[in-house]
Design an enzyme around this catalytic site. Structure first.
Site, PDB file in Angstrom:
ATOM      1  N   MET A  97     -35.786  28.952 -63.459  1.00 25.38           N
ATOM      2  CA  MET A  97     -36.089  29.137 -64.878  1.00 25.38           C
ATOM      3  C   MET A  97     -34.891  29.738 -65.632  1.00 25.38           C
ATOM      4  O   MET A  97     -34.566  29.325 -66.741  1.00 25.38           O
ATOM      5  CB  MET A  97     -37.297  30.073 -65.038  1.00 25.38           C
ATOM      6  CG  MET A  97     -37.712  30.275 -66.482  1.00 25.38           C
ATOM      7  SD  MET A  97     -39.050  31.469 -66.644  1.00 25.38           S
ATOM      8  CE  MET A  97     -40.389  30.619 -65.821  1.00 25.38           C
ATOM      9  N   ARG A 105     -44.236  -0.595 -82.402  1.00 22.27           N
ATOM     10  CA  ARG A 105     -44.551   0.827 -82.461  1.00 22.27           C
ATOM     11  C   ARG A 105     -45.198   1.051 -83.824  1.00 22.27           C
ATOM     12  O   ARG A 105     -46.389   0.908 -83.961  1.00 22.27           O
ATOM     13  CB  ARG A 105     -43.260   1.636 -82.251  1.00 22.27           C
ATOM     14  CG  ARG A 105     -43.484   3.055 -81.876  1.00 22.27           C
ATOM     15  CD  ARG A 105     -42.184   3.782 -81.551  1.00 22.27           C
ATOM     16  NE  ARG A 105     -41.230   3.782 -82.663  1.00 22.27           N
ATOM     17  CZ  ARG A 105     -40.092   4.473 -82.665  1.00 22.27           C
ATOM     18  NH1 ARG A 105     -39.753   5.200 -81.613  1.00 22.27           N
ATOM     19  NH2 ARG A 105     -39.274   4.435 -83.694  1.00 22.27           N
ATOM     20  N   TYR A 157     -34.849  28.079 -54.609  1.00 21.84           N
ATOM     21  CA  TYR A 157     -36.246  27.781 -54.274  1.00 21.84           C
ATOM     22  C   TYR A 157     -36.364  26.561 -53.373  1.00 21.84           C
ATOM     23  O   TYR A 157     -35.683  25.549 -53.567  1.00 21.84           O
ATOM     24  CB  TYR A 157     -37.036  27.508 -55.556  1.00 21.84           C
ATOM     25  CG  TYR A 157     -37.333  28.752 -56.364  1.00 21.84           C
ATOM     26  CD1 TYR A 157     -38.104  29.780 -55.827  1.00 21.84           C
ATOM     27  CD2 TYR A 157     -36.856  28.881 -57.657  1.00 21.84           C
ATOM     28  CE1 TYR A 157     -38.386  30.917 -56.578  1.00 21.84           C
ATOM     29  CE2 TYR A 157     -37.137  30.005 -58.412  1.00 21.84           C
ATOM     30  CZ  TYR A 157     -37.909  31.027 -57.862  1.00 21.84           C
ATOM     31  OH  TYR A 157     -38.184  32.138 -58.604  1.00 21.84           O
ATOM     32  N   LYS A 211     -34.381  14.085 -87.627  1.00 21.53           N
ATOM     33  CA  LYS A 211     -35.695  14.548 -87.149  1.00 21.53           C
ATOM     34  C   LYS A 211     -35.529  15.494 -85.954  1.00 21.53           C
ATOM     35  O   LYS A 211     -34.430  15.598 -85.394  1.00 21.53           O
ATOM     36  CB  LYS A 211     -36.526  13.321 -86.767  1.00 21.53           C
ATOM     37  CG  LYS A 211     -35.807  12.391 -85.814  1.00 21.53           C
ATOM     38  CD  LYS A 211     -36.347  10.974 -85.866  1.00 21.53           C
ATOM     39  CE  LYS A 211     -35.724  10.153 -84.739  1.00 21.53           C
ATOM     40  NZ  LYS A 211     -36.165   8.774 -84.757  1.00 21.53           N
TER      41      LYS A 211
HETATM   42  C1  LIG Z   1     -34.952   8.100 -84.573  1.00 22.21           C
HETATM   43  C2  LIG Z   1     -34.782   6.942 -85.478  1.00 22.21           C
HETATM   44  C3  LIG Z   1     -33.507   6.582 -85.918  1.00 22.21           C
HETATM   45  C4  LIG Z   1     -32.243   7.173 -85.345  1.00 22.21           C
HETATM   46  O1  LIG Z   1     -32.051   6.610 -84.054  1.00 22.21           O
HETATM   47  P1  LIG Z   1     -30.796   6.973 -83.122  1.00 22.21           P
HETATM   48  O2  LIG Z   1     -30.963   6.087 -81.937  1.00 22.21           O
HETATM   49  O3  LIG Z   1     -30.960   8.403 -82.757  1.00 22.21           O
HETATM   50  O4  LIG Z   1     -29.574   6.727 -83.892  1.00 22.21           O
HETATM   51  C5  LIG Z   1     -33.424   5.586 -86.866  1.00 22.21           C
HETATM   52  N1  LIG Z   1     -34.537   4.951 -87.333  1.00 22.21           N
HETATM   53  C6  LIG Z   1     -35.773   5.270 -86.906  1.00 22.21           C
HETATM   54  C7  LIG Z   1     -36.941   4.532 -87.447  1.00 22.21           C
HETATM   55  C8  LIG Z   1     -35.950   6.262 -85.956  1.00 22.21           C
HETATM   56  O5  LIG Z   1     -37.169   6.553 -85.505  1.00 22.21           O
END
Ligand SMILES: *Cc1c(COP(=O)(O)O)cnc(C)c1O
Length: 346
Positions: free
Chosen positions: A288, A124, A240, A33
Site C-alpha cells: 500500500m 456507446r 508480501y 474530464k
Molecule cells: C475522452 C474523450 C476524448 C478525449 O480522448 P483522448 O483519447 O484522451 O484524446 C474525446 N472525445 C470524447 C467523446 C471523449 O469521451
C-alpha cells in the site's frame, strides 16, 4: 523529507497543446474530464485558455460546473459529454454549459444550444444516423461530433468505416462545425481533423498509439523517496507473499510510494523505476505504501534520494503496460496522497 511527489509541468501541457493543434490544423478543444486526467482539471483549463483554447469537453455536469467556476466570465464553450441527463437542465443553464445530445430522449428534453453526437460504430453514446436525420431542422446546433473506437490503432479498419459514416452525419448539419478526432484521431492524419479536434490523453503526455510520440512530452512525473536501503541475501524473499526470491545478493531500496499513491498493484512482476540513470526493476509485490527496487551497484542509493516511477525518463505508457493497464487509467487513478507541485503558471 518528501515521501512521494507528483510534479505537473503546465509548460509541457502548453507545448503538447500547440503540437496537437499544429498537427490537426484546426481548432483544438481540450478534453479535460476526470480532473484533467488526474493532473488538475482547473489548472489545465486555465492554462489552456491562455494558450488559446476556447472550447472544452468534460464528461460530467459537475466537472463542467467546476470548470465554469474556474474560468469565470471568460467566453469559453464547455461541452458536457454526458448530455442533458434527467433533471439537470437548470444546472446546465445556470453554469452556461453546452450539453452534447446523445439520444432522441435527450433532444426532446433540451432546447438550448447543443452539440449533436452521432454514433458511427462505437455503440456507446450517440444517435444513429437515422435518428440524427430527425434533428436536422433543430436550431442552435453548435457542433456535430462522433468518437472513434480504435483511433489508438492506426491500422484498424474501423477507423475508415467511422470516417465514412461521419462524413454522412456531418452532411446532415452543414452549418455546424464538425469534430471526430480525439488524440489518436489527430495522429491518423488531417482527414480526421474536420473543424475541431478533442485531444485528451496526448495533452497530458500519453500515447496516442499506445506508445509515446516524439512531439508529446511528459506532463506528470511521479517520484518517491528512498526510506531505507538494505542488503537481501541470495535465497531470501521480498515483500508480501514472498513473491520474489533474490537470485543473488541484492542491494534493495524501499521507496515511499505504493498502490495507495497510484502505483498499480499489478506492476509486479514487470514494473521498473528510473534511478541513477537507468531502469531499476521492482522486486516483489507492491505494498500500500512501499515498493522495493533493485539498486545493486548504485552509488547514490540512500534515504531521501528520489526515484522516478513515471515521467520524462519512464513514459507513462511504459509504466502502464508493465502493469497491464493504460496511461488513461494510470493517470486518472493518481491519488491525492503524493505531494503535488506545479511547474509553470495555470
Ligand atoms: C475522452 C474523450 C476524448 C478525449 O480522448 P483522448 O483519447 O484522451 O484524446 C474525446 N472525445 C470524447 C467523446 C471523449 O469521451
Amino acid at each position: 523529507m518528501t515521501a512521494a511527489r507528483l510534479t505537473i509541468d503546465l509548460d509541457a501541457l502548453a507545448r503538447n497543446y500547440a503540437a496537437l493543434r499544429d498537427m490537426a490544423g484546426c481548432e483544438a478543444a481540450p478534453a479535460i474530464k476526470a480532473d484533467g486526467y488526474g493532473v488538475g482539471g482547473l489548472e489545465a483549463g486555465l492554462r489552456l485558455w491562455r494558450e488559446g483554447a476556447r472550447s472544452f469537453h468534460v464528461a460530467r455536469l459537475t466537472e463542467g460546473e467546476a470548470l465554469r467556476g474556474a474560468l469565470g466570465d471568460r467566453a469559453a464553450v464547455i461541452y458536457v459529454l454526458d448530455g442533458p441527463t434527467p433533471g439537470t437542465g437548470d444546472r446546465l443553464r445556470a453554469a452556461a454549459l453546452t450539453p452534447v445530445i446523445n439520444s432522441l430522449e435527450q433532444a426532446a428534453g433540451w432546447d438550448g444550444p447543443a452539440a449533436i453526437h452521432v454514433d458511427t460504430g462505437m455503440n456507446r453514446l450517440g444517435l444513429t444516423l437515422a435518428q440524427a436525420q430527425a434533428l436536422t431542422g433543430r436550431p442552435d446546433v453548435t457542433l456535430v461530433m462522433s468518437h472513434l473506437a480504435c483511433a489508438g490503432q492506426p491500422e484498424h479498419p474501423m477507423n475508415a468505416v467511422q470516417l465514412a459514416r461521419f462524413r454522412e452525419a456531418r452532411a446532415l448539419f452543414p452549418a455546424a462545425p464538425a469534430s471526430l478526432a480525439s488524440s489518436g484521431g489527430i495522429f491518423l492524419g488531417r482527414d480526421y481533423a474536420f473543424d475541431q479536434v478533442r485531444p485528451g490523453i496526448s495533452l497530458f503526455g500519453g500515447g496516442p498509439h499506445d506508445r509515446p510520440h516524439e512531439r508529446i512530452t511528459a506532463v506528470a512525473t511521479l517520484e518517491a523517496a528512498i526510506l531505507q536501503v538494505r542488503t537481501v541475501p541470495a535465497g531470501e524473499t521480498i515483500g508480501y507473499g514472498g513473491a520474489f526470491t533474490a537470485e543473488r545478493d541484492l542491494t534493495v531500496a524501499i521507496l515511499a510510494a505504493g498502490y495507495a499513491d497510484g502505483v498499480p498493484w499489478t506492476s509486479h512482476p514487470r514494473g521498473a523505476v528510473w534511478f541513477e540513470g537507468a531502469r531499476r526493476r521492482m522486486l516483489g509485490r507492491i505494498s500500500m505504501d512501499m515498493i522495493a527496487v533493485d539498486v545493486t551497484g548504485c552509488a547514490t542509493a540512500r534515504p531521501g534520494e528520489m526515484a522516478q516511477i513515471f515521467g520524462p525518463n519512464l513514459p507513462v505508457e511504459g509504466a502502464a503496460t508493465a502493469a497491464g493497464t493504460t496511461a488513461y487509467e494510470l493517470l486518472t487513478r493518481l491519488s491525492t496522497r503524493a505531494e503535488r507541485r506545479y511547474i509553470g503558471a495555470p
